[in-house]
Design a protein around this motif. Structure first.
Motif, mmCIF file in Angstrom:
data_model
loop_
_atom_site.group_PDB
_atom_site.id
_atom_site.type_symbol
_atom_site.label_atom_id
_atom_site.label_comp_id
_atom_site.label_asym_id
_atom_site.label_seq_id
_atom_site.Cartn_x
_atom_site.Cartn_y
_atom_site.Cartn_z
ATOM 1 N N LYS A 18 0.848 -1.193 0.000
ATOM 2 C CA LYS A 18 0.000 0.000 0.000
ATOM 3 C C LYS A 18 0.883 1.242 0.000
ATOM 4 O O LYS A 18 1.851 1.316 0.756
ATOM 5 C CB LYS A 18 -0.916 0.003 1.229
ATOM 6 N N HIS A 19 0.541 2.218 -0.845
ATOM 7 C CA HIS A 19 1.218 3.504 -0.907
ATOM 8 C C HIS A 19 2.703 3.304 -1.231
ATOM 9 O O HIS A 19 3.044 3.039 -2.371
ATOM 10 C CB HIS A 19 1.016 4.270 0.392
ATOM 11 N N SER A 20 3.589 3.409 -0.239
ATOM 12 C CA SER A 20 5.006 3.131 -0.465
ATOM 13 C C SER A 20 5.432 1.786 0.119
ATOM 14 O O SER A 20 6.620 1.458 0.125
ATOM 15 C CB SER A 20 5.872 4.250 0.134
ATOM 16 N N GLY A 21 4.478 1.039 0.613
ATOM 17 C CA GLY A 21 4.773 -0.259 1.204
ATOM 18 C C GLY A 21 4.938 -1.335 0.152
ATOM 19 O O GLY A 21 4.056 -1.530 -0.700
ATOM 20 N N VAL A 22 6.070 -2.028 0.190
ATOM 21 C CA VAL A 22 6.356 -3.107 -0.758
ATOM 22 C C VAL A 22 7.117 -4.213 -0.024
ATOM 23 O O VAL A 22 7.628 -4.011 1.082
ATOM 24 C CB VAL A 22 7.196 -2.613 -1.953
ATOM 25 N N PHE A 112 21.004 6.193 1.604
ATOM 26 C CA PHE A 112 21.269 7.454 0.921
ATOM 27 C C PHE A 112 20.397 8.526 1.554
ATOM 28 O O PHE A 112 19.457 8.235 2.290
ATOM 29 C CB PHE A 112 20.956 7.331 -0.574
ATOM 30 N N LYS A 113 20.704 9.773 1.253
ATOM 31 C CA LYS A 113 19.914 10.874 1.780
ATOM 32 C C LYS A 113 18.522 10.879 1.142
ATOM 33 O O LYS A 113 18.236 10.138 0.204
ATOM 34 C CB LYS A 113 20.622 12.208 1.515
ATOM 35 N N SER A 114 17.681 11.771 1.653
ATOM 36 C CA SER A 114 16.347 11.989 1.111
ATOM 37 C C SER A 114 16.173 13.474 0.827
ATOM 38 O O SER A 114 16.920 14.311 1.357
ATOM 39 C CB SER A 114 15.281 11.513 2.101
ATOM 40 N N THR A 115 15.186 13.811 0.003
ATOM 41 C CA THR A 115 14.820 15.211 -0.181
ATOM 42 C C THR A 115 13.685 15.601 0.749
ATOM 43 O O THR A 115 13.082 16.665 0.590
ATOM 44 C CB THR A 115 14.418 15.478 -1.644
ATOM 45 N N ASP A 116 13.415 14.738 1.710
ATOM 46 C CA ASP A 116 12.469 15.026 2.795
ATOM 47 C C ASP A 116 13.078 14.403 4.038
ATOM 48 O O ASP A 116 14.285 14.417 4.193
ATOM 49 C CB ASP A 116 11.091 14.455 2.456
ATOM 50 N N PHE A 131 16.404 -0.906 -4.737
ATOM 51 C CA PHE A 131 16.439 0.470 -4.269
ATOM 52 C C PHE A 131 15.023 0.913 -3.929
ATOM 53 O O PHE A 131 14.113 0.775 -4.737
ATOM 54 C CB PHE A 131 17.029 1.413 -5.308
ATOM 55 N N HIS A 132 14.861 1.463 -2.719
ATOM 56 C CA HIS A 132 13.576 2.028 -2.290
ATOM 57 C C HIS A 132 13.793 3.487 -1.934
ATOM 58 O O HIS A 132 14.576 3.826 -1.055
ATOM 59 C CB HIS A 132 13.017 1.266 -1.082
ATOM 60 N N SER A 133 13.070 4.371 -2.618
ATOM 61 C CA SER A 133 13.301 5.809 -2.491
ATOM 62 C C SER A 133 12.824 6.406 -1.180
ATOM 63 O O SER A 133 13.350 7.448 -0.759
ATOM 64 C CB SER A 133 12.591 6.552 -3.631
ATOM 65 N N GLY A 134 11.805 5.803 -0.534
ATOM 66 C CA GLY A 134 11.187 6.511 0.574
ATOM 67 C C GLY A 134 10.618 7.828 0.062
ATOM 68 O O GLY A 134 9.885 7.868 -0.931
ATOM 69 N N ASP A 135 10.977 8.938 0.695
ATOM 70 C CA ASP A 135 10.533 10.256 0.229
ATOM 71 C C ASP A 135 11.606 10.998 -0.560
ATOM 72 O O ASP A 135 11.542 12.216 -0.712
ATOM 73 C CB ASP A 135 10.094 11.123 1.418
ATOM 74 N N LEU A 136 12.582 10.260 -1.063
ATOM 75 C CA LEU A 136 13.528 10.862 -2.007
ATOM 76 C C LEU A 136 12.811 11.012 -3.338
ATOM 77 O O LEU A 136 12.566 10.040 -4.057
ATOM 78 C CB LEU A 136 14.769 9.972 -2.168
ATOM 79 N N ILE A 173 10.096 3.782 -6.981
ATOM 80 C CA ILE A 173 10.296 5.212 -7.201
ATOM 81 C C ILE A 173 8.961 5.951 -7.057
ATOM 82 O O ILE A 173 7.953 5.521 -7.619
ATOM 83 C CB ILE A 173 10.869 5.476 -8.602
ATOM 84 N N PRO A 174 8.946 7.100 -6.357
ATOM 85 C CA PRO A 174 7.684 7.829 -6.159
ATOM 86 C C PRO A 174 7.064 8.333 -7.464
ATOM 87 O O PRO A 174 7.767 8.743 -8.385
ATOM 88 C CB PRO A 174 8.093 9.016 -5.272
ATOM 89 N N MET A 175 5.732 8.287 -7.483
ATOM 90 C CA MET A 175 4.947 8.884 -8.553
ATOM 91 C C MET A 175 3.727 9.515 -7.879
ATOM 92 O O MET A 175 2.648 8.926 -7.824
ATOM 93 C CB MET A 175 4.542 7.841 -9.602
ATOM 94 N N ASP A 176 3.921 10.702 -7.340
ATOM 95 C CA ASP A 176 2.916 11.353 -6.495
ATOM 96 C C ASP A 176 2.025 12.269 -7.332
ATOM 97 O O ASP A 176 2.480 13.312 -7.820
ATOM 98 C CB ASP A 176 3.626 12.164 -5.403
ATOM 99 N N PRO A 177 0.742 11.914 -7.521
ATOM 100 C CA PRO A 177 -0.148 12.708 -8.372
ATOM 101 C C PRO A 177 -0.381 14.133 -7.884
ATOM 102 O O PRO A 177 -0.817 14.986 -8.674
ATOM 103 C CB PRO A 177 -1.468 11.911 -8.344
ATOM 104 N N ARG A 178 -0.075 14.433 -6.637
ATOM 105 C CA ARG A 178 -0.239 15.797 -6.140
ATOM 106 C C ARG A 178 0.709 16.771 -6.842
ATOM 107 O O ARG A 178 0.500 17.985 -6.786
ATOM 108 C CB ARG A 178 0.021 15.836 -4.626
#
Length: 235
Positions: A18-22, A112-116, A131-136, A173-178
């Motif tokens: 769900k969401h970013s859960g894999v 690795f770092k994040s952009t959040d 590789f899992h981005s989290g909020d990167l 990798i994130p794909m955030d529709p917002r």
């Protein structure tokens, strides 16, 4: 189906939760990322469980995973989360900050770092590189000043360009529709600069149709695998 071909060294299965859960599963391990949903029908007690939490935002971190601590699960937790918040996870908690490497039960974890908040994870298990981005993400909010947008772009590329040097079999990798016009920018950049065999969009809530529509012209010429529901085995 099971990933088992000459392009991916190892055998693994991929589940979208769900969401970013894999979750990525091998013969020996189940490695979970950012679980916030019920996984009781997926977890297999006979295997070793490793839970990774990229950061403390509610849409990435839920203490329901404490239900599995008696299975001797290992919990890898971003250092932005306090010890007090994860007491219920038991003794097998390991904190990681950006730019660190740890090995647990033959699973190698690099941050690795994040952009959040928090970290992104590069994980190697049984010759499968994940590789899992989290909020990167390439955060580009349309209502912010142009200077802020340029700063966000630079911050993302500085971090992700280091990640892109790695051998990656499976990328989340994130794909955030917002983000509107910028929804696919992170995935576009990633697939144009790395030959990851499998790329799975994350961080889109329940906007399955939006993601499917945005990627309809991308899937034939790339290795994108698009989730369609919660707790779905993708591969």
């Amino acid at each position: 189906m099971t990933i088992d071909n000459q392009n991916i060294k190892g055998k693994c299965k991929v589940y979208f939760l769900k969401h970013s859960g894999v979750m990525v599963e091998t013969d020996e391990f189940q490695v979970f990322f950012d679980v916030i949903s019920n996984i009781s029908d997926i977890i297999k007690p006979e295997k070793k469980q490793v839970f990774l939490i990229t950061h403390g935002h509610y849409d990435h971190f839920d203490l329901s995973i404490a239900s599995y601590k008696e299975m001797k699960s290992q919990f890898i937790v971003s250092s932005d989360i306090t010890k007090e918040k994860v007491e219920s996870l038991g003794a097998n908690v390991h904190f990681m900050s950006p730019d660190e490497t740890m090995e647990i039960d033959s699973v190698t974890i690099q941050t690795f770092k994040s952009t959040d908040l928090g970290v992104s994870f590069y994980v190697t298990l049984q010759n499968c590189n994940i590789f899992h981005s989290g909020d990167l993400n390439w955060w580009h909010w349309e209502n912010t000043p142009k200077s802020t947008q340029l700063d966000e772009e630079k911050a993302y590329k500085v971090i992700i360009d280091e990640v892109l040097k790695k051998t990656i079999d499976i990328a989340f990798i994130p794909m955030d529709p917002r983000l509107g016009i910028a929804t696919t920018w992170a995935i576009d950049y990633f697939k144009d600069h790395n030959d990851a065999k499998i790329i799975v969009p994350i961080h889109f809530g329940d906007q399955y149709k939006v993601v499917r529509d945005l990627t309809s012209d991308m899937t034939q010429n790339s290795h994108l695998v698009i989730p369609s529901k919660e707790n779905e085995q993708l591969l």
